[in-house]
Every structure is written in structure tokens, then in C-alpha cells.
Write an enzyme that holds these catalytic residues in place. Structure first.
Site, short mmCIF file in Angstrom:
data_model
loop_
_atom_site.label_atom_id
_atom_site.label_comp_id
_atom_site.label_asym_id
_atom_site.label_seq_id
_atom_site.Cartn_x
_atom_site.Cartn_y
_atom_site.Cartn_z
N ARG A 36 1.05 -0.87 0.00
CA ARG A 36 0.19 0.34 0.07
C ARG A 36 1.00 1.47 0.07
O ARG A 36 0.04 2.14 -0.95
CB ARG A 36 -0.65 0.09 1.19
CG ARG A 36 -2.30 -1.03 1.09
CD ARG A 36 -3.16 -1.17 2.39
NE ARG A 36 -4.00 -1.41 1.45
CZ ARG A 36 -5.45 -2.18 1.89
NH1 ARG A 36 -5.10 -1.69 3.92
NH2 ARG A 36 -6.48 -2.50 1.71
N LYS A 193 -18.08 -18.55 2.09
CA LYS A 193 -19.53 -17.87 2.71
C LYS A 193 -20.12 -17.30 1.14
O LYS A 193 -19.58 -16.60 1.22
CB LYS A 193 -19.65 -17.52 3.30
CG LYS A 193 -18.89 -18.21 4.93
CD LYS A 193 -19.09 -17.48 6.34
CE LYS A 193 -19.01 -18.67 6.84
NZ LYS A 193 -19.36 -17.95 8.48
N GLY A 341 -8.67 -9.51 -0.41
CA GLY A 341 -7.27 -10.04 0.57
C GLY A 341 -6.90 -11.35 -0.30
O GLY A 341 -5.58 -11.32 -0.21
N GLY A 364 -12.46 -4.36 0.79
CA GLY A 364 -14.62 -3.99 1.68
C GLY A 364 -14.75 -3.52 0.24
O GLY A 364 -15.56 -2.94 -0.42
P1 ADP Z 1 -11.04 -12.58 -0.07
O1 ADP Z 1 -10.21 -12.64 0.41
O2 ADP Z 1 -10.18 -12.74 -1.48
O3 ADP Z 1 -12.22 -12.19 -1.09
P2 ADP Z 1 -12.61 -14.93 1.23
O4 ADP Z 1 -12.36 -14.49 1.90
O5 ADP Z 1 -14.22 -14.74 0.80
O6 ADP Z 1 -12.05 -13.87 -0.22
O7 ADP Z 1 -12.48 -16.34 0.27
C1 ADP Z 1 -10.86 -16.88 1.04
C2 ADP Z 1 -11.38 -18.04 2.44
O8 ADP Z 1 -12.12 -18.73 1.62
C3 ADP Z 1 -10.13 -18.53 1.91
O9 ADP Z 1 -9.19 -18.45 3.29
C4 ADP Z 1 -10.33 -20.03 1.55
O10 ADP Z 1 -9.33 -21.56 2.48
C5 ADP Z 1 -11.48 -20.29 2.21
N1 ADP Z 1 -12.39 -21.60 1.01
C6 ADP Z 1 -12.00 -21.57 0.08
N2 ADP Z 1 -12.88 -22.59 -0.18
C7 ADP Z 1 -13.44 -23.27 0.68
C8 ADP Z 1 -14.30 -24.35 1.02
N3 ADP Z 1 -14.70 -25.22 -0.18
N4 ADP Z 1 -14.87 -24.78 1.94
C9 ADP Z 1 -14.14 -23.32 3.52
N5 ADP Z 1 -13.20 -22.58 3.54
C10 ADP Z 1 -12.61 -22.64 2.05
MG MG Z 2 -11.11 -12.48 2.38
#
Ligand code: ADP
Ligand code: MG
Length: 385
Positions: A36, A193, A341, A364
Site C-alpha cells: 500500500r 461463504k 485479500g 471491502g
Molecule cells: P477474498 O478475501 O479474496 O474476498 P474470501 O475471504 O471470501 O476471499 O475467502 C477466502 C477463504 O475461503 C480462504 O481462506 C479459503 O481457505 C476459504 N475457502 C475456499 N474454499 C473453501 C471451502 N470449500 N470450504 C471452506 N473454506 C473455503
Molecule cells: Mg478474505
């Protein structure tokens, strides 16, 4: 109405206040990732090169009222800025009565969230900030979804305001992907989720031509289609949403998945057709045939937006689905945009940063933009004179 750009504004011999997002991860006083800070340098250098004096303002972490917040001082960031800019950068703790600033000088205000008015968008604090400058530049995309004194209120009290180079490139990339995308527009969505991304799914089902889902969120879509998902992470209360989203979009479900009985370094991944997941197993990744089909859709896309890993990619045995999809995005001729992230962590892990057209610096803020929301930090610049 458009947002002013830095190049449109007279900067010579003027005091320029730059709201940057210098909210870096710290281990004690050690900066563990300076991305950043690096991303903020071009705007600061641009202003200096055009004869301005620069005051930089940022938050760091979430200081608590009435607690000792000295560990959230921006001093380590001031030190790093000094090295990167190769000129003195003083950290200013007391500035509400003004500060001295000459052309070519750079000062960094102490963590703006030490001021209780910041997150309340307090007008007195906004006025004090405005009195430090002739020009206000917002370059803090990561905080653009917050209406705070330094991102929103301040704009009302300055004559000239504009987006910095980083904010302008974020807006340009996001608009290119969402406002008038080269079709087909493919959204690749994963992560743990649905709940945190429900608004994203609802918006993109209307905007994108195809939604490719993986990660934990795919489980809820599978369950909504009547497929057994064993012991997988699932949000049963969102089944109706999942059905509605699928009905309104082209959303092919995974045809195979990787499962595991336990999730740790030593656990084994089993390949299963989606209708053959066993009751004691959890889905941990999309399967190879699903990844191959997703890769084909991505190869034919005009635009790809990616948020969320396809599996628990932190474990190598569950990372293949994310890697295949990531490589397809990197190889695609489409305009490719990624954010989030953990998504950015996956991109770094697979070493494909150079082959993605735009990687958003906002977590976010990126999600709110792809939810179709307008961001207060950007709206304020549009309303400015
Ligand atoms: P981002 O930060 O890119 O927006 P998220 O925070 O929504 O992504 O999701 C990332 C997390 O989702 C990772 O830590 C990963 O381990 C978890 N994840 C991915 N697939 C699954 C799964 N099938 N079951 C549980 N957790 C999962
Ligand atoms: Mg995340």
C-alpha cells in the site's frame, strides 16, 4: 459527472493534501507488507514533481477511544516513505493549528483515526484538514467505501479536489469491467461463504453473462440443487437466495469436487463426482473436470472479474482448482480484474500478478463497487466544485 484527475489541477506552489491508504500490516513496528505504501508513491511524486508541497494523511488499524494506541502510530510508515521518496518525511502529531509546508516538502499526519471526529465525518475535523491545503487529493481506494472526515467531509471545504493516480486507475478498471464490459463478462466467485458476498452475487447475476462459483459458497448452490454435500461448510438459510440467483443467471454447477475428512497439512484429498460426496467428507476444492470447464469459459471471455479462491488453497493438496482457474485468467485475452485479500494472496502464491490486467488494492471497497454500490469517497469528488 466525472471525477477530476490530478493532471487537470494546478499544483505548482500549492499545498496538496493527499488522503492515501497507508493501512499496512505491522508486526510490532515492522511493516510486513508495504504494497500500500508503494502504491501511494506515484501520486506523491507527481505532486512534488509539479511543484507542490505535500501533506499525506492516512489511518492505520482501528485505534480504540480511551486506550493506549501508540502501537498504531504511523512512524514506521513515515520512515518507509522517507526511504522510498528519498527525502525527509516528518510525522506531524499536532497540526490542528496549521503547519509549515514549502514546495517540495512532504509531511505525514499522525494516524487520522487518533482524532475522534474522523470516523464520525465530523465537520470541524474536516475543516481543519481543509485548512492545511489548497488542493485535496483522494488516493485511498481501500477506504473509499467509508464516509469519514478525511475521505468525505473534507471535500466540501476545499476549492480544488480530485482523484489521485491510484484511485483514478481503480475507478477506470472497475468501470471498464462493469459499466461497459467487452462481452461475454464472466464473474469467477469463490471464498468461504455466500453471506459476505450475497450482494455481489445479486448484482453480478444481472450484469455478468456467466457466473462461475467455487469455494465454500458453491456448496450452498449444490445443496439448493438437491445434491448431497456431506459435512461441507454450508449456509442452509441462503438456499432460497442461491436458487433465485441461479434462476436469474447462467451459473453452471461444479460436476466434480475434491473432498477431505479432516483439513490439515497431512489430510488426503479425494476426487468425487458431485453426487457422490460421502457423509463424513467436506468439499475443499472444485474438481479437475470442473476446473477444466471453468477454464474454457474464461478463455472465451471478453472480460473476467475474479473474487474468491475456488478451494482451501492455503493447503497445497486443495489448491489445484484455484491454480487452474488462476492460470486460465492469466492466460486469457480478456480484460481481467481481480480483488479481495485472499484472492490477491492466491495470485501472489501462483506468481501470476504480471498477467492480470488489474489487481484492486481495495478489499471491502472492491466488493462494494462490484455490489453496484456507489462509494462515498468517490461520490464526494463528483459533487465537488
Ligand atoms: P477474498 O478475501 O479474496 O474476498 P474470501 O475471504 O471470501 O476471499 O475467502 C477466502 C477463504 O475461503 C480462504 O481462506 C479459503 O481457505 C476459504 N475457502 C475456499 N474454499 C473453501 C471451502 N470449500 N470450504 C471452506 N473454506 C473455503
Ligand atoms: Mg478474505
Amino acid at each position: 459527472m466525472r471525477v477530476n484527475k490530478l493532471a487537470d489541477i494546478q499544483l505548482d506552489n500549492r499545498r496538496v493534501l493527499i488522503r492515501a491508504d497507508l493501512n499496512v500490516p505491522l508486526d510490532g513496528t515492522t511493516i510486513t507488507n508495504d504494497l500500500r505504501i508503494r502504491a501511494s508513491i506515484p501520486t506523491i511524486e507527481f505532486a512534488l514533481a509539479h511543484g507542490a508541497g505535500v501533506v499525506v494523511v492516512s489511518h492505520l488499524g482501528r485505534p480504540k477511544a480511551g486506550s493506549d494506541n501508540t502501537h498504531l502510530s504511523l512512524q514506521p510508515v513515515a520512515d518507509r516513505l522517507r526511504l522510498m521518496l528519498n527525502r525527509p518525511v516528518n510525522l506531524v502529531k499536532e497540526w490542528t493549528n496549521g503547519l509549515d509546508l514549502g514546495s517540495g516538502e512532504v509531511k505525514l499526519l499522525e494516524n487520522i483515526r487518533f482524532e475522534s471526529g474522523e470516523t464520525k465525518n465530523d465537520s470541524d475535523l474536516a475543516r481543519s484538514l481543509a485548512s492545511l491545503c489548497d488542493v485535496y487529493v483522494n488516493d485511498a481506494f481501500g477506504t473509499a467505501h467509508r464516509a469519514h472526515a478525511s475521505t468525505h467531509g473534507v471535500v466540501e471545504y476545499v476549492t480544488d479536489s480530485c482523484a489521485g493516480l491510484l484511485l483514478a486507475s481503480e475507478i477506470e478498471a472497475l468501470e471498464r469491467a462493469l459499466a461497459n464490459p467487452k462481452r461475454p463478462l464472466v464473474a469467477v466467485l469463490g471464498g468461504s461463504k455466500i453471506s459476505g458476498k450475497l450482494e455481489v452475487l445479486h448484482n453480478l447475476k444481472n450484469v455478468a453473462d456467466t457466473l462461475l462459483v467455487g469455494g465454500g459458497m458453491a456448496n450452498t448452490f449444490l445443496l439448493a440443487a438437491g445434491t448431497p454435500i456431506g459435512n461441507s461448510l454450508v449456509e442452509s438459510e441462503l438456499i432460497d437466495d442461491a436458487r433465485a440467483i441461479r434462476q436469474a443467471s447462467d451459473l453452471p454447477l461444479p460436476v466434480d469436487v475434491m473432498t477431505a475428512e479432516t483439513i490439515n497439512d497431512g489430510s488426503h484429498a479425494f476426487l468425487r463426482l458431485t453426487d457422490a460426496v460421502r457423509s463424513q467428507e467436506s468439499i475443499v476444492d472444485i474438481g479437475p473436470e470442473t476446473a477444466r470447464r471453468y477454464a474454457k469459459v474464461i478463455a472465451e471471455a471478453g472480460t473476467v472479474i475474479w473474487n474468491g479462491p475456488m478451494g482451501i488453497f492455503e493447503y497445497p493438496q486443495f489448491a489445484d482448482g484455484t491454480r487452474v482457474v488462476a492460470d486460465a485468467i492469466a492466460d486469457s485475452n480478456a480484460f481481467t480484474l481481480a480483488g479481495g485479500g485472499d484472492t490477491v494472496a492466491a495470485i501472489e502464491q501462483f506468481d501470476i500478478s504480471d498477467r492480470i490486467d488489474y489487481i484492486s488494492t481495495g478489499g471491502g471497497a472492491f466488493l462494494e463497487f462490484i455490489e453496484g454500490k456507489s462509494l462515498p469517497g468517490i461520490e464526494a469528488l463528483k459533487r465537488s466544485k
